[in-house]
Design a protein around this motif. Structure first.
Motif: not given
Lengths: 188, 343
Positions: A47-50, A55-58, A73-77
């Motif tokens: 989950c952390v890696a993804e 984030f990088l892609k964004a 980052l919490y929202q993405v996770a």
């Protein structure tokens, strides 16, 4: 310009120092958030890696957060976890009998583990927003205002979500007492 | 009831908080994750310009005027200037070929005055005066050809332009004087020939006859000027532009002329000295050569009749002839009796 904003500006230029600093600062929290909901270290690391990959892609696409990097980052996770459980069958509530007979079980640690699994399973039965409110408020220690900012909802909505989430958890985790309360309500 | 609920909430929260005891993160896994993250970041090409999505957002804000107020100001100014001068320019352009009986004719006269006023050199003003005199003559001939009597105001305007040319010539220095005098004489001779040829084939008209008479007077003045420069200058400075046999000896009216009643004749700032010193009794505004009652002539044309009395043709001063009042406004308060204008 606050330090987080400056860090984000540098990250947009793919400055490796800034990106490394962001990872060091925020990945432990994301991991903690993930492990609490997922219960497995490997899944939490995934989950952390993804999360950081998205984030990088964004950033590459010109998106990403303008501020509140931690909340982003919490929202993405959170989305990743929600998607993960959407692909998985909903778990059964485990070991009710074992929980009921914990006094017969001398291994306290085992009981604690069972409790955690039950709570985790109960959380997964909540709606994503209810789950996010409960986790952020009671596990991450966020204030209601911060949760409202992350979910982009008014404070009243957050309190309402919290109330409904607790009611749902009560029905799931304390069914016998819930019946008693219902019976008492009917009697009254 | 509420206390039970609060108790249960507390219990639930206590249960949920059991999840806070999460296992520590494996440091090797954390380091590995960091390395993978940075390696992935290096795989992305370094941005050399604003990313596409961001550029799109900027355009959106540009159109919604949240950004770049300079462009908004410039576009507003362009719009204002286009509305102000675009329409005016089209009107002025359309007015250039108008005749005296048309709506845009005053615009044409106004633009001519402006052109003269904006010309800094006396050579240019002289050329413009001759050009505009030629235009007035062409207009009068066109009106006459169309069967109308040109109004005396057009003749006055012609005379005003010619007098302006003569004044500018008189103010020339000695070196350029003779050449300029010849140039003006040549142009007026052309006009006289043009007018003479026209009148041979077209019906007589009092205004045209008056113009013809004035042309001859001016040519005589110019001939005199070729022989005696000072005499020419003196006569021009005294507003004596020609022979006026009709002028009464006791008449104090000056022979200078203005374009018409409604228009202030143009006096260029460069030439007030002969007005203020040589003709001290005359105000800066030039006086019309015609009698006061002529000021009531309308600019609109009256239909021309070929059966007009012959005395029209040989009258240098149309105001002295009873057949002239066809141009008069019967509503004037100066005793001008309307005689119909139609014979």
């Amino acid at each position: 310009m606050n330090p987080e904003t400056r860090l984000l500006e540098q990250a947009r230029c793919f400055d490796l120092t800034a990106l490394g600093e962001i990872y060091d600062c925020y990945s432990p929290g994301v991991f903690r958030y993930a492990i609490r909901l997922l219960g497995e270290t490997d899944l939490a690391e995934e989950c952390v890696a993804e999360t950081f990959s998205r984030f990088l892609k964004a950033l590459h696409n010109g998106g990403g957060p303008k501020d509140y990097l931690q909340a982003y980052l919490y929202q993405v996770a959170h989305h990743w976890i929600t998607d993960y459980y959407r692909r998985q069958p909903l778990p059964d509530l485990p070991l009710d009998e074992a929980f009921a007979n914990d006094q017969d079980d001398p291994a306290k640690t085992a009981v604690e583990n069972i409790d955690r699994e039950r709570v985790r399973a109960a959380l997964l039965l909540l709606t994503p927003e209810q789950r996010q409110v409960i986790v952020l408020k009671y596990l991450e220690g966020w204030e209601n205002e911060a949760v409202a900012a992350l979910l982009e909802k008014p404070l009243g909505s957050i309190k309402s979500l919290q109330h409904r989430a607790l009611e749902a958890l009560r029905r799931i985790l304390l069914p016998a007492r819930e019946e008693n309360v219902s019976g008492r309500k009917a009697y009254e | 009831m509420n206390s039970i609920s609060e108790e249960q909430d507390f219990e639930i929260v206590s249960l949920v908080k059991k999840l806070q005891q999460s296992p520590e993160r494996d440091q090797r896994a954390a380091t590995g994750g960091r390395a993978i993250f940075l390696a992935e970041a290096q795989m992305y090409p370094l941005p050399v310009s604003i990313p596409p999505k961001r550029r799109h957002i900027e355009w959106k804000t540009f159109f919604f005027r949240k950004a770049n107020p300079k462009m908004a100001t410039i576009s507003t100014l362009i719009l204002i200037f286009t509305l102000l001068f675009g329409g005016t320019g089209a009107t002025v352009y359309a007015a250039q070929n108008s005749l005296p009986d048309e709506t845009l004719y005053p615009v044409k006269l106004m633009t001519e005055d402006i052109r003269v006023g904006l010309s800094p050199r006396s050579d240019d003003r002289l050329e413009l005066a001759l050009q505009f005199a030629q235009k007035r003559l062409d207009e009068m001939l066109a009106m006459n050809q169309a069967g109308y009597h040109p109004a005396t105001t057009i003749g006055d305007r012609w005379e005003y332009q010619v007098q302006s040319a003569l004044r500018l010539t008189a103010n020339m220095n000695e070196t350029a004087f003779t050449q300029t005098l010849n140039q003006v004489r040549e142009r007026l001779m052309e006009q006289e020939n043009q007018l003479g040829q026209h009148l041979e084939t077209h019906p007589a008209d009092p205004t045209l006859e008056r113009v013809r008479e004035q042309l001859r007077d001016h040519l005589g003045l110019l001939d005199e000027g070729l022989a005696d420069h000072d005499a020419f200058r003196s006569r021009v400075h005294n507003n004596d532009f020609g022979h006026h046999p009709e002028q009464e000896p006791g008449d104090t009216h000056q022979p200078g002329i203005g374009p018409d009643n409604t228009q202030t004749p143009f006096l260029h700032p460069a030439e007030p000295e002969h007005l203020s010193t040589d003709v001290p009794h005359q105000s800066a505004t030039l006086q019309p050569t015609h009698h006061p009652e002529e000021e009531q002539h309308q600019a609109t044309m009256q239909p021309q009749h070929t059966s007009q009395p012959q005395q029209h043709q040989n009258s240098p001063d149309p105001t002295s002839h009873p057949s002239e009042p066809e141009h008069r406004n019967d509503s004037g308060g100066n005793g001008g009796e309307h005689q119909g204008g139609h014979d």
